[in-house]
Structures are given as C-alpha cells and as structure tokens.
Write a protein that holds these residues in place. Structure first.
Motif, mmCIF file in Angstrom:
data_model
loop_
_atom_site.group_PDB
_atom_site.id
_atom_site.type_symbol
_atom_site.label_atom_id
_atom_site.label_comp_id
_atom_site.label_asym_id
_atom_site.label_seq_id
_atom_site.Cartn_x
_atom_site.Cartn_y
_atom_site.Cartn_z
ATOM 1 N N ALA A 297 -53.589 -22.156 11.729
ATOM 2 C CA ALA A 297 -52.942 -23.373 12.340
ATOM 3 C C ALA A 297 -51.547 -23.116 12.358
ATOM 4 O O ALA A 297 -50.754 -23.786 11.409
ATOM 5 C CB ALA A 297 -53.401 -24.549 12.068
ATOM 6 N N ASP A 298 -50.557 -22.177 12.984
ATOM 7 C CA ASP A 298 -49.305 -22.067 12.916
ATOM 8 C C ASP A 298 -48.576 -21.858 14.042
ATOM 9 O O ASP A 298 -47.356 -21.286 14.170
ATOM 10 C CB ASP A 298 -49.242 -20.815 11.992
ATOM 11 N N LEU A 299 -49.138 -22.124 15.252
ATOM 12 C CA LEU A 299 -48.704 -22.212 16.575
ATOM 13 C C LEU A 299 -47.779 -23.497 16.730
ATOM 14 O O LEU A 299 -48.684 -24.679 16.370
ATOM 15 C CB LEU A 299 -49.678 -21.673 17.463
ATOM 16 N N PRO A 300 -46.758 -23.513 17.596
ATOM 17 C CA PRO A 300 -46.244 -24.713 18.153
ATOM 18 C C PRO A 300 -47.421 -25.425 18.780
ATOM 19 O O PRO A 300 -48.163 -24.877 19.621
ATOM 20 C CB PRO A 300 -45.033 -24.279 18.953
ATOM 21 N N LEU A 301 -47.370 -26.755 18.692
ATOM 22 C CA LEU A 301 -48.378 -27.542 19.600
ATOM 23 C C LEU A 301 -47.854 -28.123 20.661
ATOM 24 O O LEU A 301 -47.078 -29.118 20.518
ATOM 25 C CB LEU A 301 -49.043 -28.747 18.485
ATOM 26 N N TYR A 302 -48.368 -27.414 21.878
ATOM 27 C CA TYR A 302 -47.802 -27.894 23.074
ATOM 28 C C TYR A 302 -48.976 -28.544 23.943
ATOM 29 O O TYR A 302 -50.017 -28.064 24.205
ATOM 30 C CB TYR A 302 -47.520 -26.740 24.155
ATOM 31 N N LEU A 303 -48.837 -29.952 24.186
ATOM 32 C CA LEU A 303 -49.647 -30.456 25.165
ATOM 33 C C LEU A 303 -49.674 -30.163 26.525
ATOM 34 O O LEU A 303 -50.537 -29.821 27.420
ATOM 35 C CB LEU A 303 -49.540 -31.948 25.051
ATOM 36 N N ILE A 304 -48.440 -29.751 27.000
ATOM 37 C CA ILE A 304 -47.959 -29.379 28.278
ATOM 38 C C ILE A 304 -47.215 -28.184 28.100
ATOM 39 O O ILE A 304 -45.882 -28.204 27.204
ATOM 40 C CB ILE A 304 -47.330 -30.322 29.263
ATOM 41 N N THR A 305 -47.370 -27.160 28.843
ATOM 42 C CA THR A 305 -46.652 -25.806 29.131
ATOM 43 C C THR A 305 -47.403 -25.147 30.131
ATOM 44 O O THR A 305 -48.435 -25.119 30.348
ATOM 45 C CB THR A 305 -46.486 -25.069 27.807
ATOM 46 N N LYS A 306 -46.527 -24.156 30.690
ATOM 47 C CA LYS A 306 -47.160 -23.138 31.309
ATOM 48 C C LYS A 306 -47.894 -23.593 32.582
ATOM 49 O O LYS A 306 -48.821 -23.430 33.057
ATOM 50 C CB LYS A 306 -47.822 -22.057 30.614
ATOM 51 N N ASN A 307 -46.946 -24.737 33.141
ATOM 52 C CA ASN A 307 -47.697 -25.492 34.504
ATOM 53 C C ASN A 307 -49.017 -25.945 34.345
ATOM 54 O O ASN A 307 -49.837 -26.004 35.180
ATOM 55 C CB ASN A 307 -47.341 -24.349 35.588
ATOM 56 N N ASN A 308 -49.628 -26.237 32.927
ATOM 57 C CA ASN A 308 -50.872 -26.836 32.963
ATOM 58 C C ASN A 308 -51.089 -28.262 33.453
ATOM 59 O O ASN A 308 -51.965 -28.801 33.573
ATOM 60 C CB ASN A 308 -51.357 -26.599 31.368
ATOM 61 N N SER A 309 -49.748 -28.892 33.846
ATOM 62 C CA SER A 309 -49.847 -30.488 34.029
ATOM 63 C C SER A 309 -48.754 -30.433 35.176
ATOM 64 O O SER A 309 -47.617 -29.884 35.019
ATOM 65 C CB SER A 309 -49.549 -31.258 32.929
ATOM 66 N N ASN A 310 -49.194 -31.071 36.409
ATOM 67 C CA ASN A 310 -48.152 -31.457 37.261
ATOM 68 C C ASN A 310 -48.568 -32.559 37.875
ATOM 69 O O ASN A 310 -49.804 -32.812 38.321
ATOM 70 C CB ASN A 310 -48.024 -30.208 38.083
ATOM 71 N N TYR A 311 -47.598 -33.418 38.531
ATOM 72 C CA TYR A 311 -47.721 -34.648 39.011
ATOM 73 C C TYR A 311 -46.792 -35.083 40.236
ATOM 74 O O TYR A 311 -45.713 -34.582 40.060
ATOM 75 C CB TYR A 311 -48.007 -35.646 37.985
ATOM 76 N N GLY A 312 -47.107 -35.989 40.901
ATOM 77 C CA GLY A 312 -46.144 -36.347 41.744
ATOM 78 C C GLY A 312 -46.918 -37.491 42.668
ATOM 79 O O GLY A 312 -47.822 -37.995 42.657
ATOM 80 N N PHE A 313 -45.697 -38.061 43.642
ATOM 81 C CA PHE A 313 -46.216 -39.318 44.592
ATOM 82 C C PHE A 313 -46.324 -38.759 45.868
ATOM 83 O O PHE A 313 -45.404 -37.938 46.239
ATOM 84 C CB PHE A 313 -44.884 -40.393 44.235
ATOM 85 N N GLN A 314 -47.263 -39.052 46.517
ATOM 86 C CA GLN A 314 -47.442 -38.489 48.092
ATOM 87 C C GLN A 314 -47.450 -39.623 48.780
ATOM 88 O O GLN A 314 -48.043 -40.903 48.576
ATOM 89 C CB GLN A 314 -48.665 -37.702 47.859
ATOM 90 N N PHE A 315 -46.909 -39.382 49.895
ATOM 91 C CA PHE A 315 -46.909 -40.496 51.015
ATOM 92 C C PHE A 315 -46.587 -39.714 52.469
ATOM 93 O O PHE A 315 -46.422 -38.436 52.487
ATOM 94 C CB PHE A 315 -45.823 -41.530 51.007
ATOM 95 N N LYS A 316 -46.594 -40.533 53.549
ATOM 96 C CA LYS A 316 -46.432 -39.698 54.938
ATOM 97 C C LYS A 316 -45.279 -40.483 55.272
ATOM 98 O O LYS A 316 -45.032 -41.564 55.198
ATOM 99 C CB LYS A 316 -47.786 -40.044 55.953
#
Length: 493
Positions: free
Chosen positions: A109-128
C-alpha cells in the motif's frame, strides 16, 4: 473409566446441523445477491437505454475544446489535495493525503490514494434553453481564479454568467456554491438536472470485497432516514434526498444539497477487471428560482472513520456497514470501543485483535461450559441409550423414542440445549464478521503472514479461477483457512 470413542451418532448430527446453520447463514445472502443480479441485469440494460443517466467520457464531452485550452486550479490542506478542471468547472482530482492505495503490482500500500482522477468522475447541471436545446455545464469551458482557499470557475453562455465557487474547509469538506446571472434570458426551466457519473477506483487489496462494498448511499427526511443500494437500479422519485454519495469499502464521495435533490434515480454496473470496480450514474433535480440557478452544495471526500462521520451530524455514520439492528449496536457500542481501549495500550492491530478474541471467549465461557457439560453428560448416558435401542430394535418407533426420552429425562439432559449455545454465538461472530473488514483502523495493518487484516489472506495463489465460486482462487483458499480456524472455536468431543 468411560472410554471416549470419538463422535457418536447424535453428536455427528448436532455437528452437521450446526455446520448447516453457519454455512447456510453465510451463503444465503451471497446466493440471493447472485440471483437478484441475474434477474436485474437485463432490466438495468433496458433502463439505461431508455431513460437512465448515460455515462459520458470526459474526452468526448466537448469535441470542440482542444486539450491546450483546458486549465486547472488546485487547493490543498492537511487532509485533501484537490484539482479543478476548466472543462465543466468541476473537481477533476481528489487525493486523500493521509492515506495510501494498494498497489497490486508490488503487493504494498504505497500509491497515492485518489478518489477522483483520470476522468473517473464528472458532473454537471443540465437544462434547456428557450429553443429546446439541451445545455449541460459539463460542456462549458470555465475560467478559473484562485483566492486563498477558494477557486471560482466562471463561464459565459449566450450572455449568461455561470459561476461555480469552491471553498476548501476542514474535515474533508469542500463548499460548493452555484451562482448564475442572466440565465433567465435563455431558459424558462424551473429546475436543473444534476447528473453525476462516477467509476469507483480499486484502492484495496481485496478486489471482490471492495466491489461488494461499493454502492449508492443517501439520506432523506431531513437527514433522519438513510438508505443504500448496491445491486439494483436506484429509484427515489418521491423522496427529497439531503445528500447522495458513492461509498467504497473505506472511503466515500458525497455531495449534499442544501435544498435537496428530487426525483432521484440511478443505475450501477460492475466492472470485472482493471483499474475500476463499478460504474455508478446518478440523476436528480435541483430547484431554480426565476430560472436562475443559485444553490448551495457541499462535497465530502472522506474516510469512513466512525468518530469523523458522527462529527458532521448528517447521519453519515450510517454509511459504515457495521450490521443492522442488534449487530450494528454491538459493533458500535461494544467491539469498537473495546478494540480502541485495547489498542490504546500500545499493542499492534494484530495483538489487539488477539486480546479482543480472548475477551470474547471469556465472555462466552459460561455458554461454552454448558455446552461441554452437556457433551460430557451425553457420553455418560450413551451406554444406556445404546441398550434401549438394542432392546427395542424391532419395536414401534414411537415407543423407542419415548424410551430414549425417558433416559434423557432421568439424566436431566435437554437435547435442545446443545443447539442454543451455538445459536447464541452466531450474532456475536456475525458482528465480528461485519466489524473486521469495515473498521478503517485495521486497514493495511499486517500481522504475521497476513498483510492486511481487512482483506482475505492469500495463502495459496492459483493460476486459474475456481469454477462456481464468485471470487479468485486466493479468496477460495482464504475461505477454507478461515472456516477451518473457526471450526476450532467449537469442541464437539
């Protein structure tokens, strides 16, 4: 002296019954989960095609944006290191500074702990807009500016200004405010659709175990009620969610909406191999006032540490799967405090577990004593029972049973009492079964040959998969080891 000839017939039956109860209890939920997953698989695929939130790869969000046009901004404190992308104005990287991730290549267990990286999370608000064109903030390019511990992302769309204001706070907390000006000129919507696509990264040694612990978690009814969903399509059309999160074995990414998410739905899909464990997609609506989107949110990127979760007073402690009802109470009120007390002596995790095991055995010793006493009494009356069976060999079975029960009655032996001690112990051992793989203080702690006390022990690694078993071959070998070791907790002499 009565010679002990080993297990007699009744003892072997008792042993078999106990084994059936124990193994049936363990495999019931596993088999049930497998059947439900098969039954829901086609339904989930259909829902994804029809109306479910469709995952979007960040590289394809806006083909008109060149990589050089994307800027980043960063914030950090003792707990979190966060990076923001100008594409979508969203969080693009989250590192938990005090923790490390497991490296399957080096078995450390020696790697940096990333919850989010390499585009594994993306979010946004959608409307018309007023022409019916769908606008999603994921597609917009924002301009970042940093001021102290605050990053402000600003985008312009047809004269409307959209701002995402992020402020890094203490305790794994990121304040997130959405502010718009002039949006009412281009849209008539009274609510915006919040869409979040998240792929869970493999951070732990035990892939199958971490995958089974990865699921939706959410609270509603003014934080009073909690629910989760790890297998099926999520559908909370009638509830207003106070927060929605993706829980992993020891960590969680959670977004809280101050005014709540409505008409929530989501789906999830296991990923069988590679860097990711599961793909989860969520959709919920947030209110717009006068067609302007001005709402307050909070992101939490946190370890599942019970005191920390309780400190938020948001019902986050329910995320930690310590068991339902009495099982959970036993873990929260007894095992965790006792373990913390023992470890405060300066003992390593392995020795603390050893002392805890001894303590549990001492607590159960009165029950075990009754079980041993019953076993001794059964050996004493065995010759009488054999004699009765021999005399009434050809007699009516009912008469033979009555004669046998009379022997038991005279000796003061209650056969049912032999099952009760084992049944009493099952909740205790099940509580420990929930405690060990979910207690973050044991994460990555080794003891003798075991490198991680919260993961299965790789006693033997086979170069092939074991048929009909849900886990890898090392999991199978570990299960054999643990079953063998736990059987020694019982004395069937």
């Amino acid at each position: 002296m009565q010679q002990n000839n080993g297990l007699d017939k009744s003892q072997m039956i008792s042993f078999a019954v106990l084994c059936l109860v124990l193994f049936g209890f363990m495999f019931y939920f596993q088999n049930k989960q497998s059947k439900e997953e098969q039954a829901k698989a086609q339904q989930q695929k259909t829902e994804q095609v029809k109306n479910a939130v469709k995952p979007t790869q960040a590289s394809n969000i806006n083909p008109n944006v060149t990589p050089g046009a994307i800027q980043t901004a960063s914030l950090g404190n003792n707990e979190l290191k966060i990076e923001f992308s100008s594409l979508g104005g969203q969080v693009s990287k989250v590192e938990l500074a005090k923790y490390k991730a497991y490296d399957h290549k080096t078995d450390n267990a020696d790697l940096p702990l990333y919850l989010i990286t390499k585009n594994n999370s993306n979010y946004g608000f959608q409307f018309k807009d007023k022409t019916g064109k769908v606008i999603n903030t994921k597609d917009l390019v924002f301009t970042p500016s940093v001021n102290g511990n605050t990053v402000t992302m600003t985008a312009n769309y047809n004269g409307a200004v959209i701002q995402f204001v992020y402020t890094l706070l203490e305790k794994y907390t990121l304040d997130f405010k959405v502010r718009t000006q002039g949006l009412a000129k281009i849209t008539s919507d009274n609510k915006a659709d919040f869409i979040w696509d998240y792929s869970v990264r493999n951070l732990e040694k035990g892939r199958a175990q971490e995958q089974s612990h990865s699921e939706f978690s959410y609270a509603f009814n003014n934080y009073k009620d909690y629910d989760y969903d790890g297998r099926t399509t999520m559908d909370e059309e009638k509830e207003t969610l106070n927060w929605i999160g993706v829980k992993q074995q020891f960590f969680a990414s959670v977004i809280e909406a101050k005014n709540g998410f409505t008409q929530s739905k989501g789906n999830q899909e296991n990923i069988e191999e590679g860097e990711y464990l599961k793909k989860l997609n969520y959709e919920g609506f947030v209110q717009m006032t006068g067609s302007e989107l001005n709402q307050d949110f909070t992101w939490y990127f946190m370890p599942l540490d019970l005191p920390l979760l309780k400190s938020y007073d948001k019902n986050f402690d329910e995320i930690l799967p310590l068991g339902w009802s009495f099982i959970g109470w036993m873990n929260r009120g007894f095992f965790i405090p006792i373990y913390n007390f023992i470890s405060s002596w300066g003992l390593t995790a392995g020795w603390a577990i050893f002392v805890l095991t001894i303590l549990v055995k001492l607590i159960l010793s009165p029950i075990m004593y009754k079980q041993h006493k019953l076993s001794a009494m059964m050996r004493v009356i065995r010759p009488e029972i054999d004699e009765v069976n021999a005399k009434l060999k050809d007699a009516d079975p009912m008469k033979k049973q009555q004669a046998t029960m009379e022997v038991y009655r005279k000796a003061g032996v209650n056969q049912m009492a032999g099952c009760l001690p084992a049944l009493v112990q099952i909740p205790i051992f099940y509580a420990l079964f929930r405690f060990f793989p979910n207690f973050i203080d044991l994460r990555g702690k080794g003891f003798w040959f075991a490198k991680d006390l919260t993961a299965y022990d790789d006693l033997i690694k086979l170069p092939f998969k074991v048929p009909f078993l849900g886990g890898p071959p090392e999991y199978f070998c570990s299960c054999l080891y643990h079953c063998h070791s736990h059987l020694h907790d019982y004395d069937f002499r």
